[in-house]
Design an enzyme around this catalytic site. Structure first.
Site, short mmCIF file in Angstrom:
data_model
loop_
_atom_site.label_atom_id
_atom_site.label_comp_id
_atom_site.label_asym_id
_atom_site.label_seq_id
_atom_site.Cartn_x
_atom_site.Cartn_y
_atom_site.Cartn_z
N HIS A 1 0.83 -1.20 0.00
CA HIS A 1 0.00 0.00 0.00
C HIS A 1 0.87 1.26 0.00
O HIS A 1 0.64 2.18 -0.79
CB HIS A 1 -0.93 -0.01 1.22
N GLU A 2 1.86 1.29 0.88
CA GLU A 2 2.73 2.47 0.98
C GLU A 2 3.61 2.61 -0.27
O GLU A 2 3.90 3.72 -0.70
CB GLU A 2 3.59 2.41 2.24
N HIS B 1 1.74 4.52 -2.93
CA HIS B 1 1.90 5.97 -2.74
C HIS B 1 3.27 6.42 -3.25
O HIS B 1 3.38 7.41 -3.97
CB HIS B 1 1.81 6.34 -1.25
#
Length: 156
Positions: free
Chosen positions: A67-68, A71
């Site tokens: 998920h990170e 980003h």
């Protein structure tokens, strides 16, 4: 798990899933409470909550890292990296990354022990409140009449 091992894991996940190198720092941050991790926009570092690994294990940790990294890679490429952006949501789907992490802390619920019912002396409109109010200070919202305490109920 140490910060060095976390960094190696982040680099490996980035190379395998995204096909791109991770060129910044990744480390655990004990001060994160409610979030699984965060991507720092200015420094491009990734911080991970150690509770993710302690409570849920390696699979959840890899999910938060993916998920990170979504980003991270979108921000580096100048694309939409925020949760609301279509680029971000599409990359989440293609990399099979979670949108949210599992709950890390249990929230305390406050138990209501009393209920108060007030009634307007003029128009008989009733008001139910959790907190007792000063009838000298407050008036009816409809007709500006005086409020009277009708009942207070103890709940347990």
């Amino acid at each position: 798990m140490s910060d060095e091992k976390l960094y190696e894991l982040v680099c490996r996940v980035s190379k395998e899933i995204f096909g791109k190198d991770f060129q910044h720092k990744a480390y655990f941050n004990q001060r994160l409470r409610t979030t699984g991790g965060r991507y720092m926009l200015r420094s491009h570092h990734i911080e991970i909550n150690p509770l993710v690994f302690e409570k849920y294990g390696m699979d959840e940790l890899v999910g938060v890292i993916k998920h990170e990294l979504c980003h991270y890679h979108l921000h580096i490429e100048g694309k939409g990296y925020q949760h609301r952006d279509a680029d971000f949501r599409e990359l989440l789907k293609t990399t099979n990354s979670p949108r949210f992490c599992s709950t890390l802390i249990e929230r305390k619920t406050r138990k209501i022990t009393k209920r108060y019912t007030y009634m307007c002396a003029k128009c008989s409109l009733s008001y139910n409140r959790k907190i007792r109010l000063n009838t000298q200070k407050y008036r009816c919202g409809r007709c500006y009449g005086e409020l009277k305490l009708v009942s207070s109920v103890n709940l347990k």
